[in-house]
Write a protein that holds these residues in place. Structure first.
Motif, mmCIF file in Angstrom:
data_model
loop_
_atom_site.group_PDB
_atom_site.id
_atom_site.type_symbol
_atom_site.label_atom_id
_atom_site.label_comp_id
_atom_site.label_asym_id
_atom_site.label_seq_id
_atom_site.Cartn_x
_atom_site.Cartn_y
_atom_site.Cartn_z
ATOM 1 N N ALA A 30 0.960 -1.246 0.021
ATOM 2 C CA ALA A 30 -0.016 -0.087 0.052
ATOM 3 C C ALA A 30 0.716 1.129 -0.035
ATOM 4 C CB ALA A 30 -1.051 0.206 1.239
ATOM 5 N N LYS A 31 2.036 1.065 0.857
ATOM 6 C CA LYS A 31 2.842 2.356 0.813
ATOM 7 C C LYS A 31 3.646 2.658 -0.423
ATOM 8 C CE LYS A 31 6.783 4.122 3.417
ATOM 9 N NZ LYS A 31 7.749 3.960 4.559
ATOM 10 N N TYR A 32 4.081 1.274 -1.266
ATOM 11 C CA TYR A 32 4.553 1.608 -2.541
ATOM 12 C C TYR A 32 3.595 1.965 -3.576
ATOM 13 C CZ TYR A 32 6.531 -0.196 -6.819
ATOM 14 O OH TYR A 32 7.102 -0.003 -8.103
ATOM 15 N N ALA A 33 2.429 1.676 -3.419
ATOM 16 C CA ALA A 33 1.428 2.027 -4.490
ATOM 17 C C ALA A 33 0.985 3.513 -4.353
ATOM 18 C CB ALA A 33 0.259 1.245 -4.403
ATOM 19 N N LYS A 34 1.036 3.820 -3.014
ATOM 20 C CA LYS A 34 0.657 5.350 -2.647
ATOM 21 C C LYS A 34 1.865 6.283 -3.088
ATOM 22 C CE LYS A 34 -0.309 8.590 1.226
ATOM 23 N NZ LYS A 34 -0.471 8.620 2.696
ATOM 24 N N ASN A 35 3.063 5.740 -2.831
ATOM 25 C CA ASN A 35 4.504 6.791 -3.439
ATOM 26 C C ASN A 35 4.345 6.397 -4.754
ATOM 27 O OD1 ASN A 35 4.948 7.074 -0.738
ATOM 28 N ND2 ASN A 35 6.452 5.412 -0.629
ATOM 29 N N SER A 36 4.042 5.481 -5.515
ATOM 30 C CA SER A 36 4.200 5.400 -7.073
ATOM 31 C C SER A 36 3.095 6.206 -7.600
ATOM 32 C CB SER A 36 4.043 3.855 -7.366
ATOM 33 O OG SER A 36 5.152 3.105 -6.859
ATOM 34 N N PHE A 37 1.900 6.243 -7.104
ATOM 35 C CA PHE A 37 0.937 7.103 -7.493
ATOM 36 C C PHE A 37 0.980 8.725 -7.334
ATOM 37 C CE2 PHE A 37 -2.841 9.475 -6.803
ATOM 38 C CZ PHE A 37 -3.743 9.491 -8.008
ATOM 39 N N TRP A 38 1.729 9.194 -6.352
ATOM 40 C CA TRP A 38 2.005 10.332 -5.926
ATOM 41 C C TRP A 38 3.042 10.979 -7.043
ATOM 42 C CZ3 TRP A 38 -0.122 14.435 -4.314
ATOM 43 C CH2 TRP A 38 0.455 15.491 -3.929
ATOM 44 N N ASP A 39 4.056 9.905 -7.263
ATOM 45 C CA ASP A 39 5.276 10.413 -8.132
ATOM 46 C C ASP A 39 4.749 10.624 -9.519
ATOM 47 O OD1 ASP A 39 7.153 10.240 -6.256
ATOM 48 O OD2 ASP A 39 7.824 8.289 -6.672
ATOM 49 N N TYR A 40 3.825 9.621 -9.806
ATOM 50 C CA TYR A 40 3.105 9.755 -11.019
ATOM 51 C C TYR A 40 2.280 11.072 -11.268
ATOM 52 C CZ TYR A 40 0.031 8.691 -15.159
ATOM 53 O OH TYR A 40 -0.939 9.058 -16.146
ATOM 54 N N TYR A 41 1.556 11.392 -10.310
ATOM 55 C CA TYR A 41 0.734 12.686 -10.097
ATOM 56 C C TYR A 41 1.789 13.828 -10.342
ATOM 57 C CZ TYR A 41 -2.005 16.570 -8.598
ATOM 58 O OH TYR A 41 -2.672 17.889 -8.619
ATOM 59 N N LEU A 42 2.759 13.805 -9.723
ATOM 60 C CA LEU A 42 3.992 15.045 -9.737
ATOM 61 C C LEU A 42 4.219 15.006 -11.237
ATOM 62 C CD1 LEU A 42 5.846 14.641 -6.395
ATOM 63 C CD2 LEU A 42 3.982 16.065 -6.992
ATOM 64 N N LYS A 43 4.698 13.919 -11.687
ATOM 65 C CA LYS A 43 5.157 14.058 -13.068
ATOM 66 C C LYS A 43 4.065 14.673 -14.183
ATOM 67 C CE LYS A 43 8.664 10.549 -12.546
ATOM 68 N NZ LYS A 43 8.972 9.133 -13.003
ATOM 69 N N SER A 44 2.740 14.400 -14.039
ATOM 70 C CA SER A 44 1.714 14.664 -14.661
ATOM 71 C C SER A 44 1.464 16.191 -14.520
ATOM 72 C CB SER A 44 0.526 13.984 -14.220
ATOM 73 O OG SER A 44 -0.128 14.279 -12.989
ATOM 74 N N GLN A 45 2.035 16.805 -13.464
ATOM 75 C CA GLN A 45 1.891 18.227 -13.339
ATOM 76 C C GLN A 45 3.190 18.920 -13.574
ATOM 77 O OE1 GLN A 45 -1.067 19.815 -12.266
ATOM 78 N NE2 GLN A 45 -1.712 17.370 -12.436
ATOM 79 N N GLU A 46 4.193 18.276 -14.196
ATOM 80 C CA GLU A 46 5.508 18.584 -14.777
ATOM 81 C C GLU A 46 6.203 19.083 -13.467
ATOM 82 O OE1 GLU A 46 4.777 21.059 -17.975
ATOM 83 O OE2 GLU A 46 4.167 19.531 -19.368
ATOM 84 N N PHE A 47 6.149 18.626 -12.453
ATOM 85 C CA PHE A 47 6.899 18.884 -11.145
ATOM 86 C C PHE A 47 8.229 17.781 -11.156
ATOM 87 C CE2 PHE A 47 7.805 18.188 -6.785
ATOM 88 C CZ PHE A 47 8.028 19.752 -6.185
ATOM 89 N N TYR A 48 9.271 18.491 -11.170
ATOM 90 C CA TYR A 48 10.480 17.859 -11.260
ATOM 91 C C TYR A 48 11.527 18.161 -10.029
ATOM 92 C CZ TYR A 48 8.419 16.896 -16.021
ATOM 93 O OH TYR A 48 7.587 16.557 -16.877
ATOM 94 N N LEU A 49 11.839 17.309 -9.273
ATOM 95 C CA LEU A 49 12.688 17.740 -8.249
ATOM 96 C C LEU A 49 13.771 16.376 -8.114
ATOM 97 C CD1 LEU A 49 13.374 19.995 -5.968
ATOM 98 C CD2 LEU A 49 12.067 18.201 -4.449
ATOM 99 N N SER A 50 14.996 16.565 -8.100
ATOM 100 C CA SER A 50 16.129 15.788 -8.096
ATOM 101 C C SER A 50 17.284 16.023 -7.414
ATOM 102 C CB SER A 50 16.293 15.120 -9.324
ATOM 103 O OG SER A 50 16.822 15.997 -10.212
ATOM 104 N N SER A 51 18.048 15.337 -7.121
ATOM 105 C CA SER A 51 19.384 15.509 -6.701
ATOM 106 C C SER A 51 20.776 14.598 -7.117
ATOM 107 C CB SER A 51 19.419 15.858 -5.268
ATOM 108 O OG SER A 51 20.804 15.779 -4.452
ATOM 109 N N ASP A 52 21.486 14.941 -7.458
ATOM 110 C CA ASP A 52 22.673 14.001 -7.361
ATOM 111 C C ASP A 52 23.345 13.149 -6.333
ATOM 112 O OD1 ASP A 52 22.821 14.621 -10.342
ATOM 113 O OD2 ASP A 52 24.063 16.308 -9.812
#
Length: 287
Positions: A27-49
């Motif tokens: 459930a936690k994995y599914a929730k995180n995956s859904f949220w990551d997908y939602y953020l990408k759909s909003q063209e929200f990108y945040l990353s670090s090396d």
């Protein structure tokens, strides 16, 4: 009979417990995956090396600043076109002596910042028109490309106690608006006797080859020249990673010029010719 019932009950309880753990994890994995997908759909990108979950950064350290970055992008094409506000928290998980952790030259273990969006016009038509002053409308009407520019912030943390020789530090970076996303990184710091040195280098032997390591102990970037006898050892390298290089009469590389970033590390793979032993004395290194 009674004993069998007790065993059966224990098995059922253990089974239910394991099932609940698996269900929770999924459930936690599914929730995180859904949220990551939602953020990408909003063209929200945040990353670090450097701030990558489950990745531990091991650093040879002289007690000075430890750098990490944050970006409003995933790559050169996926870049956020609006501002991102974020908070950073520094936590000392383990240390051989008591110490505080401070972010970006403050006397605090927390820091707030902004990744500011910026865009520009690119002339990829080949008509030689200067479009550097174009706004979005003029750019697109003229048939040119309006691109988002990547924003990169280089941040750092410091430990307050100069007596620290090894420590484990966790950095948690959380975007606060317009969306929430968390980046976490762990740094294992080990102080050695290289204080005062600008650059240190060493050789590690592996099966059939050796690695030459370069470590920077200063904040500024250094241009480093490495030379060797290509009749004895050969390098395996992507030449896109070097500033320049030289070859011998047999077209084997015998010199490279590279950029070693401040507080950074580089390493190169070398292979012996006729099974010679590769040592640090086989290299002429200057900067």
């Amino acid at each position: 009979m009674k004993k069998k019932k007790i065993i059966l009950i224990i098995v059922i309880v253990i089974g239910l417990f394991c099932t609940s753990l698996l269900t929770f994890s999924f459930a936690k994995y599914a929730k995180n995956s859904f949220w990551d997908y939602y953020l990408k759909s909003q063209e929200f990108y945040l990353s670090s090396d450097d701030l990558v979950s489950e990745n531990i950064v091991n650093r040879i350290w002289d007690g000075s600043k430890v750098y990490f970055n944050v970006k409003n992008s995933l790559n050169n094409e996926l870049i956020t076109d609006y501002d991102i506000n974020y908070d950073v928290v520094c936590k000392v998980l383990n240390s051989d002596v008591e110490t505080d952790c401070y972010i970006n030259g403050t006397n605090s273990d927390t820091y707030s910042g902004v990744l500011s969006s910026n865009s520009y016009c690119v002339n990829d038509t080949g008509d030689n028109v200067d479009v550097s002053g174009y706004n979005k409308s003029d750019c697109e009407v003229g048939g040119y490309t309006w691109k988002n520019q990547e924003a990169v912030k280089n941040l750092y943390f410091e430990l307050s106690n100069a007596e620290v020789t090894n420590a484990e530090v966790e950095i948690i970076l959380t975007s606060t608006s317009p969306y929430s996303k968390e980046l976490v990184g762990t740094f294992k710091l080990n102080k050695d006797d290289n204080s005062g040195k600008e650059i240190d280098f060493k050789i590690n032997e592996f099966l059939g080859y050796s690695k030459l390591y370069l470590n920077s102990y200063v904040d500024e970037d250094k241009q480093v020249t490495i030379k060797w006898d290509s009749s004895k050892i050969r390098i395996d390298i992507n030449l896109d990673e070097v500033v320049s290089y030289n070859v011998d009469s047999n077209n084997y590389i015998n010199e490279i010029v590279v950029i070693l970033t401040g507080q950074g590390q580089l390493y190169f793979d070398f292979y012996p010719v006729n099974n010679v032993k590769i040592g640090i004395d086989d290299f002429n290194i200057s900067w």
